[in-house]
Design a protein around this motif. Sequence first.
Motif, mmCIF file in Angstrom:
data_model
loop_
_atom_site.group_PDB
_atom_site.id
_atom_site.type_symbol
_atom_site.label_atom_id
_atom_site.label_comp_id
_atom_site.label_asym_id
_atom_site.label_seq_id
_atom_site.Cartn_x
_atom_site.Cartn_y
_atom_site.Cartn_z
ATOM 1 N N PRO A 245 0.811 -1.216 0.000
ATOM 2 C CA PRO A 245 0.000 0.000 0.000
ATOM 3 C C PRO A 245 0.847 1.271 0.000
ATOM 4 O O PRO A 245 1.968 1.254 0.488
ATOM 5 C CB PRO A 245 -0.811 -0.116 1.288
ATOM 6 C CG PRO A 245 -0.897 -1.591 1.552
ATOM 7 C CD PRO A 245 0.397 -2.140 1.081
ATOM 8 N N GLY A 246 0.266 2.328 -0.545
ATOM 9 C CA GLY A 246 1.026 3.540 -0.856
ATOM 10 C C GLY A 246 1.365 4.418 0.326
ATOM 11 O O GLY A 246 0.568 4.575 1.246
ATOM 12 N N ASN A 247 2.528 4.998 0.278
ATOM 13 C CA ASN A 247 2.981 5.974 1.254
ATOM 14 C C ASN A 247 3.477 7.162 0.470
ATOM 15 O O ASN A 247 4.402 7.007 -0.325
ATOM 16 C CB ASN A 247 4.110 5.364 2.098
ATOM 17 C CG ASN A 247 4.747 6.357 3.048
ATOM 18 O OD1 ASN A 247 4.284 7.485 3.192
ATOM 19 N ND2 ASN A 247 5.831 5.938 3.694
ATOM 20 N N PRO A 248 2.924 8.347 0.615
ATOM 21 C CA PRO A 248 1.960 8.790 1.615
ATOM 22 C C PRO A 248 0.502 8.650 1.191
ATOM 23 O O PRO A 248 -0.372 9.169 1.891
ATOM 24 C CB PRO A 248 2.306 10.290 1.721
ATOM 25 C CG PRO A 248 2.666 10.669 0.321
ATOM 26 C CD PRO A 248 3.395 9.456 -0.228
ATOM 27 N N THR A 249 0.233 7.986 0.081
ATOM 28 C CA THR A 249 -1.089 8.141 -0.536
ATOM 29 C C THR A 249 -2.121 7.139 -0.050
ATOM 30 O O THR A 249 -3.323 7.347 -0.242
ATOM 31 C CB THR A 249 -0.959 8.007 -2.065
ATOM 32 O OG1 THR A 249 -0.214 6.799 -2.329
ATOM 33 C CG2 THR A 249 -0.233 9.186 -2.669
ATOM 34 N N GLY A 250 -1.684 6.000 0.529
ATOM 35 C CA GLY A 250 -2.627 5.059 1.117
ATOM 36 C C GLY A 250 -3.401 4.191 0.140
ATOM 37 O O GLY A 250 -4.252 3.406 0.565
ATOM 38 N N GLN A 251 -3.123 4.300 -1.176
ATOM 39 C CA GLN A 251 -3.893 3.467 -2.107
ATOM 40 C C GLN A 251 -3.383 2.025 -2.092
ATOM 41 O O GLN A 251 -2.203 1.779 -1.843
ATOM 42 C CB GLN A 251 -3.870 4.047 -3.526
ATOM 43 C CG GLN A 251 -2.801 3.519 -4.475
ATOM 44 C CD GLN A 251 -1.430 4.107 -4.193
ATOM 45 O OE1 GLN A 251 -1.163 4.571 -3.087
ATOM 46 N NE2 GLN A 251 -0.559 4.066 -5.165
ATOM 47 N N VAL A 252 -4.300 1.071 -2.338
ATOM 48 C CA VAL A 252 -3.920 -0.337 -2.475
ATOM 49 C C VAL A 252 -4.138 -0.717 -3.930
ATOM 50 O O VAL A 252 -5.232 -0.533 -4.474
ATOM 51 C CB VAL A 252 -4.775 -1.229 -1.539
ATOM 52 C CG1 VAL A 252 -4.428 -2.706 -1.744
ATOM 53 C CG2 VAL A 252 -4.554 -0.835 -0.083
ATOM 54 N N LEU A 253 -3.087 -1.208 -4.571
ATOM 55 C CA LEU A 253 -3.177 -1.499 -6.005
ATOM 56 C C LEU A 253 -4.091 -2.693 -6.267
ATOM 57 O O LEU A 253 -4.134 -3.645 -5.483
ATOM 58 C CB LEU A 253 -1.789 -1.803 -6.571
ATOM 59 C CG LEU A 253 -0.753 -0.680 -6.490
ATOM 60 C CD1 LEU A 253 0.585 -1.162 -7.036
ATOM 61 C CD2 LEU A 253 -1.218 0.553 -7.254
ATOM 62 N N SER A 254 -4.762 -2.646 -7.394
ATOM 63 C CA SER A 254 -5.573 -3.799 -7.801
ATOM 64 C C SER A 254 -4.671 -4.840 -8.453
ATOM 65 O O SER A 254 -3.590 -4.520 -8.954
ATOM 66 C CB SER A 254 -6.644 -3.346 -8.795
ATOM 67 O OG SER A 254 -6.030 -3.060 -10.039
ATOM 68 N N GLU A 255 -5.146 -6.091 -8.464
ATOM 69 C CA GLU A 255 -4.355 -7.163 -9.084
ATOM 70 C C GLU A 255 -4.080 -6.864 -10.554
ATOM 71 O O GLU A 255 -2.976 -7.084 -11.043
ATOM 72 C CB GLU A 255 -5.118 -8.492 -8.982
ATOM 73 C CG GLU A 255 -4.967 -9.180 -7.650
ATOM 74 C CD GLU A 255 -5.608 -10.568 -7.690
ATOM 75 O OE1 GLU A 255 -6.713 -10.687 -7.145
ATOM 76 O OE2 GLU A 255 -5.003 -11.496 -8.256
ATOM 77 N N ASP A 256 -5.093 -6.365 -11.257
ATOM 78 C CA ASP A 256 -4.922 -6.055 -12.685
ATOM 79 C C ASP A 256 -3.800 -5.050 -12.888
ATOM 80 O O ASP A 256 -2.938 -5.202 -13.756
ATOM 81 C CB ASP A 256 -6.218 -5.452 -13.257
ATOM 82 C CG ASP A 256 -7.226 -6.534 -13.585
ATOM 83 O OD1 ASP A 256 -6.844 -7.728 -13.536
ATOM 84 O OD2 ASP A 256 -8.393 -6.180 -13.879
ATOM 85 N N ASN A 257 -3.833 -4.029 -12.057
ATOM 86 C CA ASN A 257 -2.827 -2.983 -12.146
ATOM 87 C C ASN A 257 -1.434 -3.568 -11.861
ATOM 88 O O ASN A 257 -0.460 -3.277 -12.557
ATOM 89 C CB ASN A 257 -3.187 -1.891 -11.130
ATOM 90 C CG ASN A 257 -2.526 -0.554 -11.419
ATOM 91 O OD1 ASN A 257 -2.608 0.342 -10.611
ATOM 92 N ND2 ASN A 257 -1.863 -0.408 -12.554
ATOM 93 N N GLN A 258 -1.366 -4.440 -10.856
ATOM 94 C CA GLN A 258 -0.071 -5.052 -10.525
ATOM 95 C C GLN A 258 0.458 -5.889 -11.700
ATOM 96 O O GLN A 258 1.644 -5.878 -11.995
ATOM 97 C CB GLN A 258 -0.200 -5.917 -9.270
ATOM 98 C CG GLN A 258 -0.340 -5.095 -7.991
ATOM 99 C CD GLN A 258 -0.319 -5.975 -6.759
ATOM 100 O OE1 GLN A 258 -1.357 -6.453 -6.316
ATOM 101 N NE2 GLN A 258 0.845 -6.194 -6.195
ATOM 102 N N ARG A 259 -0.456 -6.603 -12.354
ATOM 103 C CA ARG A 259 -0.032 -7.412 -13.504
ATOM 104 C C ARG A 259 0.541 -6.522 -14.616
ATOM 105 O O ARG A 259 1.570 -6.837 -15.222
ATOM 106 C CB ARG A 259 -1.202 -8.246 -14.032
ATOM 107 C CG ARG A 259 -1.355 -9.580 -13.300
ATOM 108 C CD ARG A 259 -2.354 -10.489 -13.997
ATOM 109 N NE ARG A 259 -3.714 -10.041 -13.772
ATOM 110 C CZ ARG A 259 -4.493 -10.490 -12.774
ATOM 111 N NH1 ARG A 259 -4.047 -11.404 -11.935
ATOM 112 N NH2 ARG A 259 -5.709 -10.033 -12.629
#
Lengths: 525, 525
Positions: free
Chosen positions: B271-285
């Motif tokens: 998860p993102g620092n400082p932004t706090g977003q959690v990436l989706s699996e699709d995005n990670q792929r």
Amino acid sequence: MRRFVVGRTKSLVNRYQRSRVLSSTPLLLDSPSSMAAPPSSSHPSPPVTLETINPKVLKCEYAVRGVIVTLAERLQHELQANPGSHPFDEILYCNIGNPQSLCQQPITFFREVLALCDHPAILDRSETQGLFSADAIERAWQILDQIPGRATGAYSHSQGIKGLRDTIAAGIEARDDFPADPNDIFLTDGASPAVHMMMQLLIRSEQDGILCPIPQYPLYSASIALHGGTLVPYYLDEATGWGLEISELKEQLEAAKSKGITVRALVVINPGNPTGQVLSEDNQREIVEFCKKEGLVLLADEVYQENVYVPDKKFHSFKKISRSMGYGGDDISLVSFQSVSKGYYGECGKRGGYMEVTGFSADIREQIYKVASVNLCSNISGQILASLVMNPPKVGDESYESYAAEKDGILSSLAKRAKTLEEAFNHLEGVTCNKAEGAMYLFPRIHLPQKAIEAAEATNTAPDAFYAHRLLHATGIVVVPGSGFGQVLGTWHFRCTILPQEDKIPAIVSRLMDFHKGFMDEFRD
Amino acid sequence: MRRFVVGRTKSLVNRYQRSRVLSSTPLLLDSPSSMAAPPSSSHPSPPVTLETINPKVLKCEYAVRGVIVTLAERLQHELQANPGSHPFDEILYCNIGNPQSLCQQPITFFREVLALCDHPAILDRSETQGLFSADAIERAWQILDQIPGRATGAYSHSQGIKGLRDTIAAGIEARDDFPADPNDIFLTDGASPAVHMMMQLLIRSEQDGILCPIPQYPLYSASIALHGGTLVPYYLDEATGWGLEISELKEQLEAAKSKGITVRALVVINPGNPTGQVLSEDNQREIVEFCKKEGLVLLADEVYQENVYVPDKKFHSFKKISRSMGYGGDDISLVSFQSVSKGYYGECGKRGGYMEVTGFSADIREQIYKVASVNLCSNISGQILASLVMNPPKVGDESYESYAAEKDGILSSLAKRAKTLEEAFNHLEGVTCNKAEGAMYLFPRIHLPQKAIEAAEATNTAPDAFYAHRLLHATGIVVVPGSGFGQVLGTWHFRCTILPQEDKIPAIVSRLMDFHKGFMDEFRD
């Protein structure tokens, strides 16, 4: 004529130069970083190769965990898998100052305090009184009270917890009889990161040089290589018990200057590693004067300050020496490194230590703080331990007697072991070994027969590495070839710690003597 | 048009350039390093000045411990010395992810095991049964048996104790459902030294670039500056909850290439620092595919892997994603960073962590090992803790219920605090704040009135720093200006942790609202 010779350096430098050549030629086009591999390519070149990593990393080497240790670990696995597969029962790691790996027991008081600070919830419990000494409980409370919110799991100030720095400064004052300022203390994860921090600050390019003793502890050569500077060697004089001569410092400084090197600092290791010498006060005063005159930062590696084994020598910190000469912080820039890994405590695994930084302007101190802050802080257990070694139990404390017995037992045994091993080395044919006045090592010189040197060269191995490998294969004893520390060209040494437990020393000596006799017989001219 | 803007960068770069100019002009003769000061000179120039230190150090900055924290510490001293001297009773450090500094309690089981490993002498004592849980005692024995000679005070293998790496690899396997190799694990003193190690390996010169998110955790910009590389920014899209778009990665990669930069690696914080977003699996792929195609090392900062607060998002490691795509170690070079400082444990002061290094050739792995070996090893307590967080108590263990209650209590409270603060920020005039899906921070955007921007500029301060200073002076709340993380030109943010204890949140919200209203009224256009 003296020359700085470090084993494997040549081959590494060759690889380094090769990599530099590659990175300035069209061959670099093979690197996928500058070539978008087509999606169909199933085996593109990897993103990182020896040709494309930072050449400073390639150039760096660190002998005390080098090839011989990898070999020793392999033999150890073989022994475990197949007992009796080698002519010895165990590997004896005499390559590194790691006392507890060779069964030295930790100081009980220190461990009590650490355990209580790790789990303060038990401090109030009645069972705790039965398990821990009263002064350890009291000390744990004192330390917890110095930590904001008693939070031993929080990042601290980047220089370390203020209350612990106060304790350390008081310990330095008691040692030196001169004032110490807690704001000059930077607590670190052992001395190594502190040394890296100073090298990072001082080295701008390979035109910046750092004067280092030869032989030296290879952290210095490794750190200088990683930061892209130049190691300017000065040779300790083996004939005078590894004496440090100012004339040699001057000569090497001038030689470096004539090559366009800006020498920024002088490293002095006292007591010496690997050489074990303890500097005299007179000599230390000359060194301070030299640094002041030449405008050099004095980087004083004082991690063996508790390890002095001879009655006619005493440890004096460079800060004490310079203050006693009338030099204050405005006169000399001085960094003293201390570690919880050495001394009688030998707490290597705790990674605690500090540097005391004096004689730098406020804006430079701010830069050092900034670099420290990027890693947030050193580990709190190591910080606590650093405060404990600088403020151990005092006469009258419940733990004092057992503490003093543990400490004296370790130090007097180390002195005995140093003497026994020194004598044993001096009894070996063609070996001469200076006294270990301090630290944890002997650095005997071996006069190798010409045939041994030729046999080594035939296998593309430095002669002292050849000897050390043979020793390991025959006895299980791991020592570090002198070429890892640097030595006068054409001389051969090895470093051997004095750390095996006393009851093991006779067997070690006997294995060593048998091996050495066999080796000399095999290669006798 | 987007541009990378970091507060204070300009002034630092100016100083940097000045120092570079100086060091290539005859002015350098003023430096005593190249001028032997006469012995009579009572005040020679100091050996180290801002003009003569390593300019990379000068260039580096680290906002989360920057100017605002120094100011906060001063105010705290003033409050202690003179209670009532400020309109608040205490300083609230919301600048840094340091949970235990804000009264989060450590996980009992972890601390029990650490204490027992620190002082194994009590393991056999009957009182210990009453003080420690049975499974903590058993775990301590297991760990001690994994350490050669049970010596918790010895240097370990430079990658960390093998048995602990076995445990961590098993934990990764259980998390990912794909194999993990203990020989791929390097235990480190927190994630920061691991990041430095990779930057040191990859960066040869300022022609080497590292793709980093903007906003980013300033460890990355600091480490890249210290190692002399170039930060190649890619912008997260605030409008889509700080989304990471592949088109943006491509665009920035091409722009860097066109400037002659060799981009070596991509940093992703998830998860993102400082932004706090959690990436989706699709995005990670897509990200994995991008790194593979472009021959980039993927540096995956996964230290917040336990910190996900929304039911529709789940953490997936990049290793799991790439393995599930059919990519093995030969296909992608991937480093995953983990730390004991974050998660629900928040053991920042212990400085434990690891990196899992996959997809590098044996000779590169050897180089990484060598660099690790120069610092000998990471601290053993941190190593033990890293094994514990990857292998906590299981159902059926004596400690399981209390452990699970502690863990769930912390994580559910963090989720509540994130939500409350997010809503509070969104109620402030001119403030918009994305959801903290994970990590420990909110990164609200403030639309500052023009008059506030002018007032800031008049004091030579970035507008968000101006706001943060005003906030601190009025409320005692410490936040980090967005300019320390990077942000789209002309936008202003600050990072605020979600870590103050729940019972403090209402007062914080109320102080924040009052301050903000006053601020906006004062500067309303």
